[in-house]
Design a protein around this motif. Structure first.
Motif, PDB file in Angstrom:
ATOM      1  N   ALA A  37     -75.341 -16.534  41.752  1.00  0.00           N
ATOM      2  CA  ALA A  37     -74.636 -17.350  42.751  1.00  0.00           C
ATOM      3  C   ALA A  37     -75.419 -17.522  44.041  1.00  0.00           C
ATOM      4  N   THR A  38     -76.734 -17.441  43.967  1.00  0.00           N
ATOM      5  CA  THR A  38     -77.546 -17.653  45.164  1.00  0.00           C
ATOM      6  C   THR A  38     -78.101 -19.069  45.171  1.00  0.00           C
ATOM      7  N   ARG A  39     -78.189 -19.623  46.375  1.00  0.00           N
ATOM      8  CA  ARG A  39     -78.768 -20.965  46.525  1.00  0.00           C
ATOM      9  C   ARG A  39     -80.193 -20.978  45.974  1.00  0.00           C
ATOM     10  N   GLY A  40     -80.469 -21.993  45.178  1.00  0.00           N
ATOM     11  CA  GLY A  40     -81.810 -22.148  44.632  1.00  0.00           C
ATOM     12  C   GLY A  40     -82.067 -21.369  43.359  1.00  0.00           C
ATOM     13  N   SER A  41     -81.090 -20.623  42.878  1.00  0.00           N
ATOM     14  CA  SER A  41     -81.298 -19.856  41.642  1.00  0.00           C
ATOM     15  C   SER A  41     -81.294 -20.790  40.438  1.00  0.00           C
ATOM     16  N   ALA A  42     -81.843 -20.318  39.345  1.00  0.00           N
ATOM     17  CA  ALA A  42     -81.887 -21.105  38.109  1.00  0.00           C
ATOM     18  C   ALA A  42     -80.494 -21.361  37.547  1.00  0.00           C
ATOM     19  N   THR A  43     -79.523 -20.576  37.939  1.00  0.00           N
ATOM     20  CA  THR A  43     -78.167 -20.714  37.401  1.00  0.00           C
ATOM     21  C   THR A  43     -77.202 -21.399  38.371  1.00  0.00           C
ATOM     22  N   GLU A  44     -77.653 -21.765  39.548  1.00  0.00           N
ATOM     23  CA  GLU A  44     -76.754 -22.388  40.528  1.00  0.00           C
ATOM     24  C   GLU A  44     -76.100 -23.644  39.966  1.00  0.00           C
ATOM     25  N   ALA A  45     -76.858 -24.534  39.360  1.00  0.00           N
ATOM     26  CA  ALA A  45     -76.303 -25.784  38.824  1.00  0.00           C
ATOM     27  C   ALA A  45     -75.299 -25.510  37.712  1.00  0.00           C
ATOM     28  N   LYS A  46     -75.585 -24.514  36.905  1.00  0.00           N
ATOM     29  CA  LYS A  46     -74.677 -24.150  35.812  1.00  0.00           C
ATOM     30  C   LYS A  46     -73.336 -23.669  36.369  1.00  0.00           C
ATOM     31  N   LEU A  47     -73.378 -22.850  37.411  1.00  0.00           N
ATOM     32  CA  LEU A  47     -72.139 -22.386  38.026  1.00  0.00           C
ATOM     33  C   LEU A  47     -71.392 -23.535  38.698  1.00  0.00           C
ATOM     34  N   ARG A  48     -72.123 -24.431  39.345  1.00  0.00           N
ATOM     35  CA  ARG A  48     -71.482 -25.585  39.991  1.00  0.00           C
ATOM     36  C   ARG A  48     -70.717 -26.425  38.967  1.00  0.00           C
ATOM     37  N   SER A  49     -71.324 -26.656  37.820  1.00  0.00           N
ATOM     38  CA  SER A  49     -70.653 -27.473  36.805  1.00  0.00           C
ATOM     39  C   SER A  49     -69.454 -26.752  36.202  1.00  0.00           C
ATOM     40  N   ALA A  50     -69.433 -25.436  36.264  1.00  0.00           N
ATOM     41  CA  ALA A  50     -68.307 -24.663  35.723  1.00  0.00           C
ATOM     42  C   ALA A  50     -67.159 -24.538  36.717  1.00  0.00           C
ATOM     43  N   MET A  51     -67.381 -24.942  37.963  1.00  0.00           N
ATOM     44  CA  MET A  51     -66.354 -24.768  38.994  1.00  0.00           C
ATOM     45  C   MET A  51     -65.098 -25.586  38.742  1.00  0.00           C
ATOM     46  N   GLY A  52     -65.130 -26.551  37.860  1.00  0.00           N
ATOM     47  CA  GLY A  52     -63.918 -27.269  37.501  1.00  0.00           C
ATOM     48  C   GLY A  52     -62.976 -26.432  36.647  1.00  0.00           C
ATOM     49  N   ARG A  53     -63.557 -25.529  35.872  1.00  0.00           N
ATOM     50  CA  ARG A  53     -62.764 -24.655  34.988  1.00  0.00           C
ATOM     51  C   ARG A  53     -62.558 -23.261  35.553  1.00  0.00           C
ATOM     52  N   PHE A  54     -63.464 -22.821  36.382  1.00  0.00           N
ATOM     53  CA  PHE A  54     -63.444 -21.457  36.897  1.00  0.00           C
ATOM     54  C   PHE A  54     -63.509 -21.456  38.420  1.00  0.00           C
ATOM     55  N   LYS A  55     -62.936 -20.431  39.012  1.00  0.00           N
ATOM     56  CA  LYS A  55     -63.159 -20.155  40.427  1.00  0.00           C
ATOM     57  C   LYS A  55     -64.162 -19.001  40.465  1.00  0.00           C
ATOM     58  N   ILE A  56     -65.257 -19.195  41.159  1.00  0.00           N
ATOM     59  CA  ILE A  56     -66.347 -18.221  41.189  1.00  0.00           C
ATOM     60  C   ILE A  56     -66.216 -17.344  42.425  1.00  0.00           C
ATOM     61  N   HIS A  57     -66.194 -16.027  42.210  1.00  0.00           N
ATOM     62  CA  HIS A  57     -66.120 -15.032  43.276  1.00  0.00           C
ATOM     63  C   HIS A  57     -67.364 -14.149  43.183  1.00  0.00           C
ATOM     64  N   VAL A  58     -67.845 -13.722  44.330  1.00  0.00           N
ATOM     65  CA  VAL A  58     -69.042 -12.878  44.379  1.00  0.00           C
ATOM     66  C   VAL A  58     -68.741 -11.656  45.237  1.00  0.00           C
ATOM     67  N   LEU A  59     -69.039 -10.478  44.708  1.00  0.00           N
ATOM     68  CA  LEU A  59     -68.839  -9.239  45.462  1.00  0.00           C
ATOM     69  C   LEU A  59     -69.940  -9.133  46.518  1.00  0.00           C
ATOM     70  N   MET A  60     -69.578  -9.382  47.766  1.00  0.00           N
ATOM     71  CA  MET A  60     -70.549  -9.446  48.854  1.00  0.00           C
ATOM     72  C   MET A  60     -71.311  -8.149  49.099  1.00  0.00           C
ATOM     73  N   PRO A  61     -70.690  -6.968  48.994  1.00  0.00           N
ATOM     74  CA  PRO A  61     -71.499  -5.765  49.181  1.00  0.00           C
ATOM     75  C   PRO A  61     -72.674  -5.690  48.197  1.00  0.00           C
ATOM     76  N   ASP A  62     -72.486  -6.202  46.971  1.00  0.00           N
ATOM     77  CA  ASP A  62     -73.582  -6.202  46.004  1.00  0.00           C
ATOM     78  C   ASP A  62     -74.638  -7.246  46.368  1.00  0.00           C
ATOM     79  N   LEU A  63     -74.208  -8.414  46.841  1.00  0.00           N
ATOM     80  CA  LEU A  63     -75.155  -9.444  47.265  1.00  0.00           C
ATOM     81  C   LEU A  63     -75.958  -8.966  48.475  1.00  0.00           C
ATOM     82  N   GLU A  64     -75.266  -8.343  49.430  1.00  0.00           N
ATOM     83  CA  GLU A  64     -75.933  -7.837  50.624  1.00  0.00           C
ATOM     84  C   GLU A  64     -76.878  -6.681  50.302  1.00  0.00           C
ATOM     85  N   ALA A  65     -76.527  -5.848  49.349  1.00  0.00           N
ATOM     86  CA  ALA A  65     -77.388  -4.726  48.964  1.00  0.00           C
ATOM     87  C   ALA A  65     -78.716  -5.213  48.389  1.00  0.00           C
ATOM     88  N   ARG A  66     -78.726  -6.443  47.889  1.00  0.00           N
ATOM     89  CA  ARG A  66     -79.938  -7.026  47.333  1.00  0.00           C
ATOM     90  C   ARG A  66     -80.665  -7.908  48.352  1.00  0.00           C
TER      91      ARG A  66
END
Length: 98
Positions: A37-66
């Motif tokens: 779920a990071t901008r510019g990732s290889a999977t960003e477009a795939k997640l964007r196209s899935a947003m019609g069927r899914f709501k995408i949530h990201v655990l921020m402490p894990d994103l920040e730890a990276r």
């Protein structure tokens, strides 16, 4: 349904399996899955196209730890640990994708 994914999309097909199999619901990306779920990732477009069927949530402490706390893609909802708990409570069922 809450779909919990913890594996990096660079090393695993778990995210693809979820997107291709599940009918919809909430997806929570935790641990190394947050890379998806990071901008510019290889999977960003795939997640964007899935947003019609899914709501995408990201655990921020894990994103920040990276070191990626400032690269969350648009449309993804950041959650903290209490948000993680709220998602599990608000969804009748959950599936951890391995």
């Amino acid at each position: 349904m809450l779909h919990i994914i913890n594996q990096s999309p660079m090393n695993s097909t778990t995210l693809d399996s979820c997107l291709n199999t599940a009918n919809g619901g909430d997806i929570l990306l935790i641990e190394d899955a947050v890379y998806a779920a990071t901008r510019g990732s290889a999977t960003e477009a795939k997640l964007r196209s899935a947003m019609g069927r899914f709501k995408i949530h990201v655990l921020m402490p894990d994103l920040e730890a990276r070191g990626l706390g400032d690269r969350l893609m648009d449309g993804a909802t950041p959650v903290d640990y209490s948000g993680f708990v709220e998602l599990t409570v608000s969804n009748k069922t959950s599936q951890s994708w391995l």
